[in-house]
Design an enzyme around this catalytic site. Structure first.
Site, PDB file in Angstrom:
ATOM      1  CG  ASP A 110      -1.373 -14.304  26.641  1.00  0.00           C
ATOM      2  OD1 ASP A 110      -0.171 -14.068  26.390  1.00  0.00           O
ATOM      3  OD2 ASP A 110      -2.301 -13.820  25.949  1.00  0.00           O
ATOM      4  CG  ASP A 113       3.053 -17.580  18.464  1.00  0.00           C
ATOM      5  OD1 ASP A 113       3.662 -18.590  18.072  1.00  0.00           O
ATOM      6  OD2 ASP A 113       2.206 -17.004  17.766  1.00  0.00           O
ATOM      7  CB  VAL A 163      -5.513 -21.815  22.227  1.00  0.00           C
ATOM      8  CG1 VAL A 163      -4.992 -23.150  21.735  1.00  0.00           C
ATOM      9  CG2 VAL A 163      -4.369 -20.972  22.782  1.00  0.00           C
TER      10      VAL A 163
HETATM   11  P1  5GP Z   1       4.691 -13.544  20.452  1.00  0.00           P
HETATM   12  O1  5GP Z   1       5.143 -12.131  20.551  1.00  0.00           O
HETATM   13  O2  5GP Z   1       5.363 -14.480  21.412  1.00  0.00           O
HETATM   14  O3  5GP Z   1       4.764 -14.057  19.043  1.00  0.00           O
HETATM   15  O4  5GP Z   1       3.149 -13.535  20.728  1.00  0.00           O
HETATM   16  C1  5GP Z   1       2.623 -13.399  21.960  1.00  0.00           C
HETATM   17  C2  5GP Z   1       1.231 -12.830  21.898  1.00  0.00           C
HETATM   18  O5  5GP Z   1       0.527 -13.244  20.716  1.00  0.00           O
HETATM   19  C3  5GP Z   1       0.431 -13.382  23.044  1.00  0.00           C
HETATM   20  O6  5GP Z   1       0.616 -12.596  24.205  1.00  0.00           O
HETATM   21  C4  5GP Z   1      -0.974 -13.346  22.490  1.00  0.00           C
HETATM   22  O7  5GP Z   1      -1.531 -12.065  22.677  1.00  0.00           O
HETATM   23  C5  5GP Z   1      -0.803 -13.582  21.001  1.00  0.00           C
HETATM   24  N1  5GP Z   1      -1.012 -15.003  20.668  1.00  0.00           N
HETATM   25  C6  5GP Z   1      -0.094 -15.880  20.198  1.00  0.00           C
HETATM   26  N2  5GP Z   1      -0.635 -17.099  20.012  1.00  0.00           N
HETATM   27  C7  5GP Z   1      -1.936 -16.994  20.383  1.00  0.00           C
HETATM   28  C8  5GP Z   1      -3.034 -17.917  20.435  1.00  0.00           C
HETATM   29  O8  5GP Z   1      -2.959 -19.117  20.107  1.00  0.00           O
HETATM   30  N3  5GP Z   1      -4.239 -17.414  20.869  1.00  0.00           N
HETATM   31  C9  5GP Z   1      -4.410 -16.116  21.238  1.00  0.00           C
HETATM   32  N4  5GP Z   1      -5.618 -15.751  21.629  1.00  0.00           N
HETATM   33  N5  5GP Z   1      -3.388 -15.229  21.222  1.00  0.00           N
HETATM   34  C10 5GP Z   1      -2.167 -15.659  20.801  1.00  0.00           C
END
Ligand code: 5GP
Length: 191
Positions: A110, A113, A163
Site C-alpha cells: 500500500d 513510508d 492518509v
Molecule cells: P514503513 O515500514 O515503510 O515505515 O511503513 C509501511 C506501513 O506503515 C504501511 O504498510 C502502512 O501499514 C503503514 N503506514 C505508513 N504510512 C501510512 C499512512 O499514511 N496511512 C496508513 N493508513 N498507513 C500508513
C-alpha cells in the site's frame, strides 16, 4: 458515492481532511501500472503477493488491470507498538501458501513510508528462491529511499500526511473509502 466528496457518514468527521487522490485518479494510474506490468512480464506467469491488510483494494484492482495469467497470494505483517509511524519491529502474522521457488514475484504494497516493512519482507521472500522479486507500491513517501529498496513500480509519490481510504486504515476504519484522504491523527494514537 462521488469521487470528489466524502460519503454522508463521514461528512462531520473532523479528522477526515482533503481528498488526496480521487477514485478516477486511482483507476487511471492503476490501469497504467497494469499495462506496464503486462508488458514487462509478457510470456510469464507472475505471482502477486498482496501485503495485508492495507494493499487489498489496490491488489484487487491491479490484478484486473494485468492482462496475463497471474496468480495471487497474501502475506500479513504487523509492527509492534505501532503509531502513525512504524515502530521499528516487523512481525509476520500470516505467511504465504504458495512456494516461491523459481517464481516471478511481484510484492504489492500500500505505502512505503520508512521502508522498514519492505526491507523485512524482501529479506524474507528473497530467502525462498524466487526467479525474480519486484515491488509494486500504490504510494511512496517523497522521503523514502526507493532505489535502496528495489521498488520498480510506484503509483503515486506523496508528502508526509497520514492518509486513509482505498484499503488504508486508521485504527481499522476508513478502509472502505473509494478514494484516499488526509487523516488528522494529531489527537489520536493511530494503529
Ligand atoms: P514503513 O515500514 O515503510 O515505515 O511503513 C509501511 C506501513 O506503515 C504501511 O504498510 C502502512 O501499514 C503503514 N503506514 C505508513 N504510512 C501510512 C499512512 O499514511 N496511512 C496508513 N493508513 N498507513 C500508513
Amino acid at each position: 458515492m462521488s469521487g470528489t466528496e466524502h460519503p454522508i457518514h463521514l461528512s462531520d468527521d473532523p479528522r477526515i481532511g482533503n481528498i488526496l487522490l480521487t477514485e478516477e485518479q486511482l483507476t487511471s494510474r492503476i490501469a497504467e501500472l497494469g499495462a506496464q506490468i503486462t508488458e514487462d512480464y509478457a510470456g510469464r506467469n507472475p505471482l502477486l503477493v498482496c501485503v495485508l491488510r492495507g494493499a487489498y483494494a489496490f491488489a484487487t484492482d491491479l490484478c484486473f488491470a494485468i492482462n496475463l495469467p497471474i496468480e495471487l497470494d497474501f502475506i500479513a505483517v504487523s509492527s509492534y507498538g505501532a503509531t502513525t509511524r512504524t515502530s521499528g519491529v516487523v512481525r509476520l502474522v500470516k505467511d504465504l501458501d504458495v512456494d516461491l521457488t523459481d517464481r516471478d514475484v511481484i510484492l504489492v504494497e500500500d505505502i512505503v513510508d520508512t521502508g522498514l516493512t519492505l526491507r523485512y519482507l524482501r529479506r524474507s521472500l528473497e530467502a525462498r528462491g524466487p526467479a525474480s522479486l519486484e515491488v509494486c507500491t500504490l504510494l511512496a513517501r517523497e522521503a523514502a529511499d526507493l532505489e535502496g529498496l528495489g521498488v520498480r513500480y510506484v503509483g503515486f509519490t506523496i508528502g508526509g500526511d497520514f492518509v486513509v481510504g482505498y484499503g488504508l486504515d486508521a485504527n481499522e476504519k476508513y478502509r472502505n473509502l473509494r478514494y484516499l484522504a488526509v487523516f488528522d491523527s494529531s489527537d489520536t494514537e493511530v494503529r
